[in-house]
Design an enzyme around this catalytic site. Structure first.
Site, mmCIF file in Angstrom:
data_model
loop_
_atom_site.group_PDB
_atom_site.id
_atom_site.type_symbol
_atom_site.label_atom_id
_atom_site.label_comp_id
_atom_site.label_asym_id
_atom_site.label_seq_id
_atom_site.Cartn_x
_atom_site.Cartn_y
_atom_site.Cartn_z
ATOM 1 N N GLY A 45 3.641 -9.322 2.308
ATOM 2 C CA GLY A 45 2.279 -9.098 2.773
ATOM 3 C C GLY A 45 1.614 -8.025 1.935
ATOM 4 O O GLY A 45 2.292 -7.177 1.350
ATOM 5 N N GLN A 50 -4.538 -1.546 -0.252
ATOM 6 C CA GLN A 50 -3.381 -1.205 -1.082
ATOM 7 C C GLN A 50 -3.660 -1.379 -2.573
ATOM 8 O O GLN A 50 -2.918 -0.856 -3.402
ATOM 9 C CB GLN A 50 -2.159 -2.061 -0.689
ATOM 10 C CG GLN A 50 -1.618 -1.712 0.688
ATOM 11 C CD GLN A 50 -0.388 -2.529 1.001
ATOM 12 O OE1 GLN A 50 -0.484 -3.651 1.478
ATOM 13 N NE2 GLN A 50 0.780 -1.988 0.716
ATOM 14 N N CYS A 94 7.108 -1.195 2.913
ATOM 15 C CA CYS A 94 5.718 -1.354 2.513
ATOM 16 C C CYS A 94 5.642 -1.179 0.999
ATOM 17 O O CYS A 94 6.275 -0.286 0.452
ATOM 18 C CB CYS A 94 4.862 -0.292 3.207
ATOM 19 S SG CYS A 94 3.122 -0.386 2.793
ATOM 20 N N LEU A 95 4.863 -2.026 0.344
ATOM 21 C CA LEU A 95 4.759 -1.939 -1.117
ATOM 22 C C LEU A 95 4.118 -0.627 -1.550
ATOM 23 O O LEU A 95 4.296 -0.199 -2.687
ATOM 24 C CB LEU A 95 3.970 -3.134 -1.670
ATOM 25 C CG LEU A 95 4.647 -4.502 -1.487
ATOM 26 C CD1 LEU A 95 3.738 -5.623 -1.988
ATOM 27 C CD2 LEU A 95 5.992 -4.554 -2.203
ATOM 28 N N HIS A 136 1.476 -5.354 10.722
ATOM 29 C CA HIS A 136 1.621 -4.314 9.697
ATOM 30 C C HIS A 136 0.414 -4.361 8.734
ATOM 31 O O HIS A 136 -0.170 -3.328 8.409
ATOM 32 C CB HIS A 136 2.939 -4.550 8.944
ATOM 33 C CG HIS A 136 3.184 -3.673 7.758
ATOM 34 N ND1 HIS A 136 4.291 -2.854 7.650
ATOM 35 C CD2 HIS A 136 2.481 -3.504 6.610
ATOM 36 C CE1 HIS A 136 4.234 -2.211 6.481
ATOM 37 N NE2 HIS A 136 3.151 -2.584 5.833
ATOM 38 N N GLU A 137 0.035 -5.567 8.311
ATOM 39 C CA GLU A 137 -1.077 -5.696 7.356
ATOM 40 C C GLU A 137 -2.414 -5.351 7.998
ATOM 41 O O GLU A 137 -3.254 -4.697 7.381
ATOM 42 C CB GLU A 137 -1.113 -7.107 6.751
ATOM 43 C CG GLU A 137 0.133 -7.536 5.980
ATOM 44 C CD GLU A 137 0.639 -6.508 4.985
ATOM 45 O OE1 GLU A 137 -0.175 -5.762 4.420
ATOM 46 O OE2 GLU A 137 1.874 -6.437 4.793
ATOM 47 N N HIS A 140 -3.025 -1.730 8.074
ATOM 48 C CA HIS A 140 -3.515 -1.182 6.796
ATOM 49 C C HIS A 140 -5.048 -1.133 6.776
ATOM 50 O O HIS A 140 -5.635 -0.212 6.205
ATOM 51 C CB HIS A 140 -3.062 -2.058 5.622
ATOM 52 C CG HIS A 140 -1.714 -1.694 5.061
ATOM 53 N ND1 HIS A 140 -1.442 -0.461 4.518
ATOM 54 C CD2 HIS A 140 -0.570 -2.407 4.943
ATOM 55 C CE1 HIS A 140 -0.177 -0.446 4.091
ATOM 56 N NE2 HIS A 140 0.376 -1.606 4.341
HETATM 57 NI NI NI Z 1 2.356 -2.185 3.955
#
Ligand code: NI
Length: 172
Positions: A45, A50, A94-95, A136-137, A140
């Protein structure tokens, strides 16, 4: 085109993102870039903030089995319509917080409404990893990271590691 993923801490990861009013070719291209960036990472995701774009857009694909057909989802203005009382615990990452993982408890099932790439309203109920990932997304888009669910000490420890990592990356 692959985009650069911001690493926490970054003020852009703490902002509430603006709703998308009009779908443009530019936004559709952005969604494609986000999918490319996510698959390349690899991740399941990615949210627009991000990559430094403060608009309500997320992409995800939680199909992980080798050889299974991918299911890339692009969601503009995703919104959780309802959430189950039942919860589930997943080890999240998380990226924007590379190589750090922690268990987070969230509703096990969520109904999500969003606008797809064609501007069509969609609605679907997600469970399992999909439910965790979509929550989660969406977090963000509201400036919330998974580490915000952790105890302050653990959160600070991870943030310190990320500050160090960013320093090393800047020097490289
Ligand atoms: Ni994340």
């Amino acid at each position: 085109m692959k985009r650069n993923i911001l690493i926490h801490p970054d003020p852009r990861l703490k902002k509430v993102c603006a709703p998308v009013d009009d779908l443009s070719d530019e936004l559709r291209a952005l969604a494609d870039d986000m999918l490319e960036t996510m698959y390349d990472a690899p991740g399941i995701g990615l949210a627009a903030p991000q990559i430094g774009v403060l608009e309500r857009l997320i992409v995800l694909d939680c199909v992980k089995e080798e050889g299974a057909t991918p299911r890339p989802l692009v969601m503009f203005n995703p919104e959780i319509i309802s959430a189950s009382d039942e919860t589930s615990v997943y080890e999240e990452g998380c990226l924007s917080i590379p190589d750090q993982f922690a268990e987070v408890t969230r509703p096990a099932e969520v109904e999500v409404a969003w606008m797809d790439k064609n501007g069509k309203a969609q609605r679907e109920t997600f469970d399992g990893l999909w439910a965790t990932c979509v929550q989660h997304e969406i977090d963000h888009l509201n400036g919330k990271l998974f580490i915000d669910y952790l105890k302050p000490l653990k959160r600070q420890m991870i943030t310190r590691k990320m500050v160090k990592l960013k320093r090393e990356l800047a020097r490289a």
